[in-house]
Design an enzyme around this catalytic site. Structure first.
Site, mmCIF file in Angstrom:
data_model
loop_
_atom_site.group_PDB
_atom_site.id
_atom_site.type_symbol
_atom_site.label_atom_id
_atom_site.label_comp_id
_atom_site.label_asym_id
_atom_site.label_seq_id
_atom_site.Cartn_x
_atom_site.Cartn_y
_atom_site.Cartn_z
ATOM 1 N N PHE A 8 9.981 -0.064 18.332
ATOM 2 C CA PHE A 8 9.197 -0.288 19.556
ATOM 3 C C PHE A 8 8.562 1.024 20.002
ATOM 4 O O PHE A 8 8.646 1.431 21.145
ATOM 5 C CB PHE A 8 10.126 -0.879 20.637
ATOM 6 C CG PHE A 8 9.402 -1.655 21.698
ATOM 7 C CD1 PHE A 8 8.505 -2.659 21.374
ATOM 8 C CD2 PHE A 8 9.637 -1.391 23.047
ATOM 9 C CE1 PHE A 8 7.841 -3.380 22.359
ATOM 10 C CE2 PHE A 8 8.975 -2.110 24.039
ATOM 11 C CZ PHE A 8 8.078 -3.107 23.696
ATOM 12 N N THR A 91 9.124 0.168 12.398
ATOM 13 C CA THR A 91 9.853 1.435 12.500
ATOM 14 C C THR A 91 9.032 2.511 11.784
ATOM 15 O O THR A 91 8.013 2.206 11.162
ATOM 16 C CB THR A 91 11.259 1.334 11.871
ATOM 17 O OG1 THR A 91 11.123 1.018 10.483
ATOM 18 C CG2 THR A 91 12.109 0.256 12.550
ATOM 19 N N LYS A 120 4.511 1.364 5.794
ATOM 20 C CA LYS A 120 3.983 1.574 4.450
ATOM 21 C C LYS A 120 5.054 1.848 3.399
ATOM 22 O O LYS A 120 4.875 1.538 2.223
ATOM 23 C CB LYS A 120 2.971 2.731 4.481
ATOM 24 C CG LYS A 120 1.699 2.355 5.199
ATOM 25 C CD LYS A 120 1.048 3.533 5.895
ATOM 26 C CE LYS A 120 1.683 3.765 7.232
ATOM 27 N NZ LYS A 120 1.018 4.775 8.059
ATOM 28 N N GLU A 144 -0.788 -6.784 6.963
ATOM 29 C CA GLU A 144 -2.185 -6.391 7.223
ATOM 30 C C GLU A 144 -2.290 -4.950 7.731
ATOM 31 O O GLU A 144 -3.187 -4.199 7.355
ATOM 32 C CB GLU A 144 -2.795 -7.369 8.248
ATOM 33 C CG GLU A 144 -4.220 -7.085 8.637
ATOM 34 C CD GLU A 144 -5.173 -7.153 7.462
ATOM 35 O OE1 GLU A 144 -5.417 -8.234 6.949
ATOM 36 O OE2 GLU A 144 -5.667 -6.091 7.041
ATOM 37 N N GLY A 201 -2.161 9.066 18.980
ATOM 38 C CA GLY A 201 -1.308 8.079 18.295
ATOM 39 C C GLY A 201 -1.748 7.782 16.872
ATOM 40 O O GLY A 201 -1.365 6.762 16.303
ATOM 41 N N GLU A 204 1.337 10.262 11.807
ATOM 42 C CA GLU A 204 2.685 9.768 11.527
ATOM 43 C C GLU A 204 3.695 10.558 12.364
ATOM 44 O O GLU A 204 3.390 11.654 12.844
ATOM 45 C CB GLU A 204 3.016 9.961 10.044
ATOM 46 C CG GLU A 204 2.173 9.133 9.114
ATOM 47 C CD GLU A 204 2.312 7.637 9.363
ATOM 48 O OE1 GLU A 204 3.416 7.115 9.214
ATOM 49 O OE2 GLU A 204 1.308 7.009 9.722
ATOM 50 N N ASP A 215 0.289 9.720 3.230
ATOM 51 C CA ASP A 215 -0.001 8.448 3.875
ATOM 52 C C ASP A 215 -1.078 7.689 3.072
ATOM 53 O O ASP A 215 -0.925 6.498 2.782
ATOM 54 C CB ASP A 215 -0.469 8.685 5.320
ATOM 55 C CG ASP A 215 -0.913 7.410 5.992
ATOM 56 O OD1 ASP A 215 -0.041 6.619 6.384
ATOM 57 O OD2 ASP A 215 -2.130 7.186 6.092
ATOM 58 N N LYS A 219 -0.917 4.171 0.776
ATOM 59 C CA LYS A 219 -1.881 3.071 0.890
ATOM 60 C C LYS A 219 -2.526 2.728 -0.457
ATOM 61 O O LYS A 219 -2.706 1.552 -0.778
ATOM 62 C CB LYS A 219 -2.930 3.409 1.942
ATOM 63 C CG LYS A 219 -2.333 3.413 3.353
ATOM 64 C CD LYS A 219 -3.244 4.078 4.360
ATOM 65 C CE LYS A 219 -2.631 4.073 5.747
ATOM 66 N NZ LYS A 219 -3.291 4.994 6.677
ATOM 67 N N GLY A 316 -4.146 3.847 15.219
ATOM 68 C CA GLY A 316 -4.242 3.674 16.672
ATOM 69 C C GLY A 316 -3.276 2.619 17.179
ATOM 70 O O GLY A 316 -2.898 1.705 16.457
HETATM 71 N N1 HSE Z 1 -1.100 8.135 10.201
HETATM 72 C C1 HSE Z 1 -1.903 7.070 9.726
HETATM 73 C C2 HSE Z 1 -3.358 7.501 9.720
HETATM 74 C C3 HSE Z 1 -1.696 5.891 10.601
HETATM 75 O O1 HSE Z 1 -3.664 8.526 10.333
HETATM 76 O O2 HSE Z 1 -4.186 6.853 9.095
HETATM 77 C C4 HSE Z 1 -2.208 4.614 10.039
HETATM 78 O O3 HSE Z 1 -1.584 4.267 8.826
#
Ligand code: HSE
Length: 336
Positions: A8, A91, A120, A144, A201, A204, A215, A219, A316
């Site tokens: 959360f 989380t 991820k 998603e 925000g 990570e 990151d 992906k 975001g």
């Molecule tokens: N930290 C990641 C970014 C968040 O900046 O793209 C979204 O996955």
């Protein structure tokens, strides 16, 4: 639909805000009605009530830095105990171990609970195992928000491009680094730009994961495994982040009509699926050069409609929260 929120922080709260804001509209437009039965967060506490908790009150509690109370302290215990239809797992991401999220997801799927995640780690490391557990237990496993946050990339490939062979995917997959590169070009130092990305925000919990390219690496691995059917592990792929790029490099590139972008790439070589992450200087006239800030962009090459490009938010609070709402509505539509 009975919902269980595990995690959360920024994303979980972003989803809660949308659920509250759109409650009536969602009921009216999609006949989507929900009750949140529990929330568990390792820092913010835990609350559970089989009849439903007061979501607005829970949100207010964590926003005023107070702890949630009345639920099992450990997330796994909550998942085992909870009577819920869907677990929403948000989380923090650990791309090296995929934990604790992978254990949370396994536990929920084994109970036949549907799982929606933005995490991820589990996807990049255990996509096949988790999909198999989901199938065996007739549960849906939706993700998603793992790539391009709430921009509907996974949806686009799964639904809208159904029947197409995906040949290659290439583009900007990390919001934080694209934001940092954009702000550095405007004159901010690397440290100032990173701090702003954290405040907004985007970054990570441990921002090393963004700036070292991990990151984006998670992906590309998720896409390689879920879209191309590969079985890659993140660190099997070449990966370089943006930490070696200086303000001077950015200036020089611009003087040469170019701009640095961190590019994720998945492609096929014969039957082999390859993936990589690397900073590249793209021509200022190239469409990717105009993608600035935390925006992401991916070009999907297919055997049917040639190339389709999707541009949209890549990070975001509200944007990633939205990805979970979108998956919830997909589940809601599947029920009918
Ligand atoms: N930290 C990641 C970014 C968040 O900046 O793209 C979204 O996955």
């Amino acid at each position: 639909m009975k919902l269980l929120l595990i995690g959360f922080g920024t994303v979980g709260q972003g989803l809660a805000e949308l659920l509250l804001e759109k409650k009536e509209a969602l009921a009216k437009q999609y006949n989507f009605k929900y009750t949140v039965v529990g929330i568990n967060d390792m820092l913010k506490g835990s609350i559970y009530d089989a009849k439903g908790i007061d979501l607005a009150k829970a949100l207010k509690t964590v926003k005023s830095d107070k702890k949630l109370t009345g639920g099992p302290e450990k997330a796994l215990e909550m998942i085992k105990k909870a009577k819920a239809d869907v677990m929403l797992e948000a989380t923090y991401t650990d791309i090296k171990t995929g934990e604790p999220a992978t254990s949370h997801i396994k536990e929920a799927l084994k109970k036949g609970m549907h799982v929606i995640t933005t995490n991820k780690g589990p996807l990049a490391l255990n996509y096949k195992t988790l999909s198999n557990i989901a199938r065996k237990n007739k549960a849906k496993f939706l993700y998603e928000g793992t790539v391009m946050s709430g921009s509907p990339l996974i949806n686009l490939i799964r639904e809208t491009l159904a029947g197409s062979e995906i040949k290659e995917i290439k583009g900007i997959l990390n919001g934080t680094t694209n934001y940092i590169l954009t702000r550095m070009e405007e004159g901010l130092s690397y440290e100032e730009a990173l701090k702003k990305a954290q405040e907004l925000g985007y970054a990570e919990a441990v921002p090393d994961a963004d700036v070292l390219g991990w990151d984006a690496l998670a992906k590309v691995t998720i896409l390689a495994n879920s879209v191309f059917g590969a079985e890659l592990k993140p660190f099997d792929n070449p990966c370089e982040g943006i930490t070696k790029i200086t303000a001077d490099d950015i200036k020089k590139a611009k003087a040469n009509g170019k701009r640095f972008k961190l590019i994720g790439h998945i492609w096929k070589e014969g039957k082999k699926v390859k993936a990589s992450v690397s900073p590249q200087q793209v021509e200022l006239t190239h469409p990717l050069a105009g993608v600035m800030g935390a925006t992401n962009a991916l070009t999907i090459a297919t055997d049917t409609v040639k190339e389709v490009t999707i541009v949209g938010p890549g990070a975001g609070r509200r944007e990633t929260g939205y990805s979970m709402l979108n998956d919830l509505l997909h589940l809601n539509a599947c029920k009918k």
